[in-house]
Design an enzyme around this catalytic site. Structure first.
Site, PDB file in Angstrom:
ATOM      1  N   PRO A  79      -3.052   1.506   3.141  1.00  0.00           N
ATOM      2  CA  PRO A  79      -3.485   2.202   2.322  1.00  0.00           C
ATOM      3  C   PRO A  79      -2.228   3.191   2.865  1.00  0.00           C
ATOM      4  CG  PRO A  79      -5.718   0.651   3.269  1.00  0.00           C
ATOM      5  CD  PRO A  79      -3.871   0.077   3.973  1.00  0.00           C
ATOM      6  N   GLU A 144       0.512  -9.468  13.736  1.00  0.00           N
ATOM      7  CA  GLU A 144       2.135  -9.027  13.242  1.00  0.00           C
ATOM      8  C   GLU A 144       2.679  -8.381  14.143  1.00  0.00           C
ATOM      9  OE1 GLU A 144       0.991  -8.960   8.487  1.00  0.00           O
ATOM     10  OE2 GLU A 144       2.182  -6.866   9.642  1.00  0.00           O
TER      11      GLU A 144
END
Ligand code: NAG
Ligand code: NAG
Ligand code: NAG
Length: 734
Positions: A79, A144
């Site tokens: 986003p 990640e």
């Protein structure tokens, strides 16, 4: 801001990027690059509709990559940046022919991150986390990051962070921007995992990255894409450098030299410049070296033995083989005797690289009986006639002609540079073969032309290059290499010529100071030269350039000089030129080197201000045992780098004011001390960054440093009498 220290990082790359392929992703079929590119994007778009855990259809554009699926992994919070910065970075990378893993959703859809993501990180060479305001609110992103930092610590991949709309201090959790998000995670997921994330966040800020504050997104994406290209290039070349097509020839030479036999053998490896003689020689040398009492590898004899330096080469050989000889060599004959006496009982391996005159061989390895039984000598040369005399002196004087690469190997080497993989995409196969045929199988030309065409996707560009290559004679390598030189912009050309003429072999950080001072944008320029295979960074951060390219650079300068001697950009006084050249070529040079000629009967070497009157823009000057004399007012205001070895005790120059000097090297000036008259005049150099006073043995105290407030490096190696640093050293900024 481009980061000026980048190359240092590149050079420090550990060549361990290749992970074993674990997952075989479906690959695009034999398609044109363009089609692959399109398929790739379509696949991404399609993927946006898919569930996360469906199999990932990320086609890699560089098909043929054998072990790594992706070049780059992008980690970002969807986003925040998906629609703008990440998108523009992604496409810029693709356009450069770099394969990118991008997870188009980039949002949390559950607690557990799918194994494919970890796999994709493992299968990438470079990970780029893009830190935005809400990055840390995504546990997905933090997973990640944690994973990539683990790999980073074991040198399995590179991490290049981008601070998008946050500061490193935010990421380091020194502010609430990320810290609040982590507090929330802690409530939900427990302290243990959050602790690991916090560590990863702190670690990643230790890596030099980019921020988006002062650079437009498009430009930044472009800069990053270029850095990525350089990194990929450096790592892929590490691997290809020696190995492509070398094994077979290396074994042939090893057989010829057969170390089992007790006789003395000399092998001459002969072939044209750029054909890979040195590389082949090195491979052989490394294979054999354990079989000998002592070994010596001397590179660049041609260059090293100019002027009086053949004596230095003898010294070097002696010191490699027997250590300190304890006496100064007084002449070449003395050196020959010494070699004969000290080597005759030893089993030695000697590598003499790039010999261009039989005198050199006569001075170093003239007779078989100089060497102990079982000794081996490897010589590389472009000129077979250097062996004429030796053939009578050695029973085994063997000649090995180094041949062009065969078509298959040539294609592999070319693909490494043009496509970063082992074979070209099908659509480019026949064009690649045509280009290779025009390179005459010379590894250097294949590498340089391959690099020139890297990332060029339009057939037209390839056809143009082919046409230009057709104009050159088959054997005229220089003209082919010239194509790459012409593709550089003016400033990059200047950097190339500086390296070719003066700076090859030096630590690259010093020229940076000069180029930076002259507005040459060195980080960008060096990146481009690396990408084009025109220069390499070798061990100890040294700039390295292939002989053939150095010759090209020098011949470009010679031609400039010949066309109009008053316009020559660079002047050097080499052995062939002799003293007259100084007079002839004073021109409007911007860079000049005058070396001493200790074998020339002693005379006064004096350059006067008149010699420089037509060179008001000179920025690099290297003097060895020369004096400067006369009124230098108005001259040298552009001078950035002055090396003045053996500078005389009397300062005869007046109004000497190199006010823009950034590097001053007075090393080996054994007659100057802290009272030298030059110091006062040099105080104008307020921008000085490097002061090298190595081996100024009379110096008892460093000179007053208060004028040099920008000084970053003060080198005092071998200043034996030095007892005191001037107090002003405390005033320096660094
Ligand atoms: C980038 O996109 C996000 C989401 O669409 C938006 O919130 C942000 O303001 C954009 N940034 C810029 C610099 O346009
Ligand atoms: C290599 O390729 C060239 C041009 O494509 C061709 O003429 C030549 O015969 C090939 N050589 C070998 C050994 O296949
Ligand atoms: C300083 O001078 C010494 C002696 O000439 C040289 O070996 C060294 O490379 C120089 N260092 C720099 C940074 O120029």
């Amino acid at each position: 801001m481009p980061c000026p220290y980048w190359i240092a990082i590149v050079a420090a790359l550990v060549p361990t990027f290749f992970l074993m392929g674990r997952r075989k992703a479906p690959r695009p079929g034999p398609d044109s690059r363009k089609q692959i590119h399109e398929t790739r994007i379509l696949a991404d778009v399609a993927k946006m509709e898919e569930k996360r855990n469906s199999s990932l259809e990320m086609g890699s554009m560089s098909h043929g990559l054998s072990r790594t699926e992706y070049h780059v992994f992008l980690s970002f919070r969807g986003p925040d940046t998906r629609a703008n910065f990440t998108d523009s970075l992604y496409h810029t990378l693709l356009d450069k022919g770099i394969s990118v893993f991008i997870d188009k959703q980039g949002i949390d859809v559950g607690d557990e991150i799918s194994p494919e993501i970890y796999q994709a990180i493992d299968d990438s060479k470079i990970c780029i986390p893009i830190f935005s305001k809400d990055y840390a609110s995504s546990s997905w992103c933090l997973h990640e990051l944690e994973h990539m930092m683990q790999r980073w610590k074991t040198n399995e991949l590179e991490v290049m962070p981008i601070f998008y709309d946050v500061e490193p201090c935010d990421v380091k959790l020194e502010t609430r921007v990320y810290a609040d998000a982590l507090t929330l995670h802690k409530e939900k997921r427990g302290a243990e995992i959050v602790q690991r994330w916090m560590e990863a966040l702190r670690e990643v800020t230790g890596i030099k990255g980019w921020d988006t504050k002062n650079t437009g997104h498009g430009e930044l994406a472009h800069l990053i894409a270029r850095k990525v290209s350089v990194k990929l290039k450096v790592s892929s070349v590490h691997i290809s450098d020696h190995l492509v097509g070398m094994d077979e020839s290396a074994n042939e030479v090893v057989d010829l030299l057969n170390v089992e036999y007790k006789d003395v053998r000399l092998i001459g490896m002969w072939g044209m410049g750029g054909i890979g003689k040195t590389t082949l020689g090195k491979v052989v040398y490394n294979k054999l070296s354990t079989n000998f009492d002592s070994c010596s590898f001397i590179s660049d004899i041609r260059e090293a033995s100019q002027g009086s330096s053949l004596l230095n080469v003898q010294r070097r050989l002696l010191s490699d083989i027997v250590g300190n000889v304890g006496v100064e060599l007084s002449s070449i004959d003395h050196g020959k005797n010494m070699i004969k006496n000290r080597f005759c009982k030893k089993k030695v391996l000697i590598f003499l690289d790039d010999v261009d005159h039989e005198n050199q061989l006569m001075a170093l390895v003239a007779k078989e009986e100089w060497f102990g039984s079982g000794s081996r000598i490897i010589v590389t040369t472009r000129d077979i006639s250097v062996f004429c005399k030796l053939q009578d002196q050695f029973e085994h004087c063997l000649i090995y002609e180094v041949k062009e690469l065969n078509n298959l190997t040539a294609l592999r080497l070319f693909s490494k540079h043009a496509f970063r993989c082992n074979s070209p995409p099908n659509a480019f196969l026949s064009l690649s073969e045509k280009v290779i045929a025009k390179t005459g199988g010379l590894p250097l030309a294949i590498e340089v032309i391959g690099s020139l065409l890297c990332g060029k996707k339009e057939e037209r560009v390839w056809q143009d290059t082919l046409k230009k290559m057709e104009y050159c004679q088959q054997k005229d390598v220089k003209k082919k290499l010239m194509l790459s030189y012409q593709a550089l912009d003016h400033l990059q050309q200047q950097i190339f010529l500086d390296i070719a003429c003066f700076l090859a072999g030096r630590d690259k950080s010093y020229p940076y100071y000069m180029w930076d001072g002259c507005g040459f944008f060195p980080s960008e320029g060096i990146d481009i030269l690396l990408l084009m295979s025109l220069v390499k960074i070798r061990e100890k951060n040294k700039l390295w350039m292939h002989d053939q390219l150095k010759d090209l650079g020098k011949s470009i300068v010679y031609e400039e000089n010949c066309k109009d001697p008053t316009k020559g950009s660079r002047v050097w006084w080499d052995w062939q030129g002799g003293p007259d050249i100084v007079q002839q070529k004073k021109g409007t040079g911007t860079a000049a080197a005058y070396y001493d000629q200790s074998e020339v009967p002693l005379q006064d070497f004096v350059l006067t201000s008149k010699d420089f009157i037509e060179a008001p823009n000179i920025r690099f000057l290297e003097l060895s045992d020369w004096a400067l004399s006369g009124d230098f007012g108005d001259l040298f205001s552009e001078l950035r780098w002055l090396t003045w070895c053996g500078c005389p005790k009397e300062m005869q120059a007046t109004n000497f004011c190199p006010k823009n000097l950034v590097i001053l090297d007075l090393s080996w000036s054994s007659s100057i001390d802290e009272h030298w008259a030059g110091w006062t005049q040099l105080k104008v150099a307020t921008r000085l960054k490097v002061l090298n006073l190595s081996h100024c043995i009379m110096l008892k105290e460093t000179t007053e440093l208060s004028a040099f407030l920008s000084l970053e490096k003060l080198i005092l190696e071998g200043c034996e009498m030095l007892t005191k640093l001037s107090d002003s050293i405390g005033m320096l900024k660094y």
